[in-house]
Design a protein around this motif. Structure first.
Motif, PDB file in Angstrom:
ATOM      1  N   MET A   1       0.838  -1.183   0.000  1.00 47.85           N
ATOM      2  CA  MET A   1       0.000   0.000   0.000  1.00 47.85           C
ATOM      3  C   MET A   1       0.883   1.247   0.000  1.00 47.85           C
ATOM      4  SD  MET A   1      -2.953  -1.004   2.667  1.00 47.85           S
ATOM      5  CE  MET A   1      -2.358  -2.418   3.555  1.00 47.85           C
ATOM      6  N   VAL A   2       0.624   2.118  -0.935  1.00 49.56           N
ATOM      7  CA  VAL A   2       1.404   3.346  -1.047  1.00 49.56           C
ATOM      8  C   VAL A   2       1.081   4.266   0.126  1.00 49.56           C
ATOM      9  CG1 VAL A   2       1.836   5.386  -2.451  1.00 49.56           C
ATOM     10  CG2 VAL A   2       1.556   3.173  -3.555  1.00 49.56           C
ATOM     11  N   ARG A   3       2.126   4.765   0.791  1.00 48.70           N
ATOM     12  CA  ARG A   3       1.956   5.685   1.914  1.00 48.70           C
ATOM     13  C   ARG A   3       2.344   7.104   1.534  1.00 48.70           C
ATOM     14  NH1 ARG A   3      -0.972   2.394   3.481  1.00 48.70           N
ATOM     15  NH2 ARG A   3      -0.655   0.988   5.210  1.00 48.70           N
ATOM     16  N   GLY A  23       3.687  -5.349   3.451  1.00 47.04           N
ATOM     17  CA  GLY A  23       2.925  -6.302   4.258  1.00 47.04           C
ATOM     18  C   GLY A  23       3.618  -7.654   4.369  1.00 47.04           C
ATOM     19  N   SER A  24       4.947  -7.664   4.255  1.00 44.41           N
ATOM     20  CA  SER A  24       5.713  -8.903   4.327  1.00 44.41           C
ATOM     21  C   SER A  24       7.132  -8.581   4.790  1.00 44.41           C
ATOM     22  CB  SER A  24       5.766  -9.568   2.949  1.00 44.41           C
ATOM     23  OG  SER A  24       6.633 -10.675   2.958  1.00 44.41           O
ATOM     24  N   ASP A  25       7.763  -9.550   5.453  1.00 47.77           N
ATOM     25  CA  ASP A  25       9.166  -9.403   5.838  1.00 47.77           C
ATOM     26  C   ASP A  25      10.072 -10.285   4.976  1.00 47.77           C
ATOM     27  OD1 ASP A  25       8.875  -7.472   7.806  1.00 47.77           O
ATOM     28  OD2 ASP A  25       8.389  -8.950   9.327  1.00 47.77           O
ATOM     29  N   VAL A  52      10.592   0.547   0.071  1.00 46.18           N
ATOM     30  CA  VAL A  52       9.646  -0.488   0.471  1.00 46.18           C
ATOM     31  C   VAL A  52       9.886  -0.854   1.932  1.00 46.18           C
ATOM     32  CG1 VAL A  52       8.794  -2.809  -0.013  1.00 46.18           C
ATOM     33  CG2 VAL A  52       9.640  -1.381  -1.890  1.00 46.18           C
ATOM     34  N   PHE A  53       8.825  -0.807   2.715  1.00 51.76           N
ATOM     35  CA  PHE A  53       8.869  -1.187   4.121  1.00 51.76           C
ATOM     36  C   PHE A  53       8.076  -2.475   4.289  1.00 51.76           C
ATOM     37  CE2 PHE A  53       9.387   3.355   3.838  1.00 51.76           C
ATOM     38  CZ  PHE A  53      10.453   3.602   4.680  1.00 51.76           C
ATOM     39  N   GLY A  54       8.573  -3.367   5.135  1.00 55.14           N
ATOM     40  CA  GLY A  54       7.915  -4.652   5.323  1.00 55.14           C
ATOM     41  C   GLY A  54       6.568  -4.543   6.007  1.00 55.14           C
ATOM     42  N   ALA A  57       4.656  -0.961  11.041  1.00 55.54           N
ATOM     43  CA  ALA A  57       5.545  -0.561  12.143  1.00 55.54           C
ATOM     44  C   ALA A  57       6.902  -0.110  11.601  1.00 55.54           C
ATOM     45  CB  ALA A  57       5.716  -1.717  13.125  1.00 55.54           C
ATOM     46  N   ASP A  58       7.411  -0.806  10.590  1.00 58.15           N
ATOM     47  CA  ASP A  58       8.674  -0.405   9.964  1.00 58.15           C
ATOM     48  C   ASP A  58       8.535   0.977   9.341  1.00 58.15           C
ATOM     49  OD1 ASP A  58       9.816  -2.877  10.594  1.00 58.15           O
ATOM     50  OD2 ASP A  58       9.321  -3.734   8.622  1.00 58.15           O
ATOM     51  N   TYR A  59       7.418   1.208   8.671  1.00 61.68           N
ATOM     52  CA  TYR A  59       7.177   2.497   8.027  1.00 61.68           C
ATOM     53  C   TYR A  59       7.125   3.617   9.058  1.00 61.68           C
ATOM     54  CZ  TYR A  59       4.763   6.263   5.617  1.00 61.68           C
ATOM     55  OH  TYR A  59       4.415   7.489   5.105  1.00 61.68           O
ATOM     56  N   LYS A  60       6.422   3.389  10.160  1.00 66.67           N
ATOM     57  CA  LYS A  60       6.293   4.413  11.194  1.00 66.67           C
ATOM     58  C   LYS A  60       7.600   4.668  11.928  1.00 66.67           C
ATOM     59  CE  LYS A  60       1.379   3.820  11.951  1.00 66.67           C
ATOM     60  NZ  LYS A  60       0.333   3.381  12.878  1.00 66.67           N
ATOM     61  N   ALA A  61       8.505   3.694  11.936  1.00 67.07           N
ATOM     62  CA  ALA A  61       9.786   3.832  12.649  1.00 67.07           C
ATOM     63  C   ALA A  61      10.884   4.436  11.772  1.00 67.07           C
ATOM     64  CB  ALA A  61      10.245   2.464  13.150  1.00 67.07           C
ATOM     65  N   ARG A  62      10.579   4.751  10.513  1.00 66.31           N
ATOM     66  CA  ARG A  62      11.616   5.276   9.617  1.00 66.31           C
ATOM     67  C   ARG A  62      12.124   6.617  10.118  1.00 66.31           C
ATOM     68  NH1 ARG A  62       7.027   7.332   8.023  1.00 66.31           N
ATOM     69  NH2 ARG A  62       6.851   9.064   6.589  1.00 66.31           N
ATOM     70  N   GLU A  63      13.322   6.932   9.732  1.00 67.01           N
ATOM     71  CA  GLU A  63      13.953   8.206  10.111  1.00 67.01           C
ATOM     72  C   GLU A  63      13.482   9.261   9.104  1.00 67.01           C
ATOM     73  OE1 GLU A  63      15.655  11.012  11.956  1.00 67.01           O
ATOM     74  OE2 GLU A  63      16.102   9.040  12.751  1.00 67.01           O
ATOM     75  N   LEU A  64      12.624  10.158   9.539  1.00 66.69           N
ATOM     76  CA  LEU A  64      12.036  11.147   8.633  1.00 66.69           C
ATOM     77  C   LEU A  64      13.061  12.077   8.006  1.00 66.69           C
ATOM     78  CD1 LEU A  64       8.759  12.031  10.529  1.00 66.69           C
ATOM     79  CD2 LEU A  64       9.024  10.612   8.504  1.00 66.69           C
ATOM     80  N   ARG A  65      14.114  12.382   8.727  1.00 71.97           N
ATOM     81  CA  ARG A  65      15.130  13.293   8.185  1.00 71.97           C
ATOM     82  C   ARG A  65      15.878  12.660   7.009  1.00 71.97           C
ATOM     83  NH1 ARG A  65      18.449  14.178  13.203  1.00 71.97           N
ATOM     84  NH2 ARG A  65      17.320  12.352  13.805  1.00 71.97           N
ATOM     85  N   LYS A  66      15.939  11.345   6.953  1.00 73.09           N
ATOM     86  CA  LYS A  66      16.653  10.649   5.878  1.00 73.09           C
ATOM     87  C   LYS A  66      15.712  10.176   4.781  1.00 73.09           C
ATOM     88  CE  LYS A  66      20.329   8.978   8.873  1.00 73.09           C
ATOM     89  NZ  LYS A  66      21.013   7.795   9.400  1.00 73.09           N
TER      90      LYS A  66
END
Length: 67
Positions: A1-3, A23-25, A52-54, A57-66
């Motif tokens: 899903m595109v965020r 939606g997968s690791d 691509v984030f698995g 939770a991975d997406y929400k934990a990303r470093e926004l500055r990078k």
């Protein structure tokens, strides 16, 4: 899903910067989703970058500055 989907550099043919949750690791799944994402966005843009984030939770934990 595109965020997130941002298109810039319009004067150079366009560049899509996309972030999505697969939606997968599974590494093969993540790679396939990334390649498909780039392929789809290259239909309309000269360049495409897909992050691509698995999981959500991975997406929400990303470093926004990078990102």
């Amino acid at each position: 899903m595109v965020r997130s989907n941002e298109v810039n550099k319009q004067n150079k043919g366009g560049q899509a910067n996309v972030e999505l949750v697969a939606g997968s690791d599974d590494l093969k799944t993540l790679e396939r989703v990334g390649r498909e994402c780039v392929k789809i966005f290259l239909r309309e843009q000269k360049a495409a970058f897909c992050k691509v984030f698995g999981t959500e939770a991975d997406y929400k934990a990303r470093e926004l500055r990078k990102a």
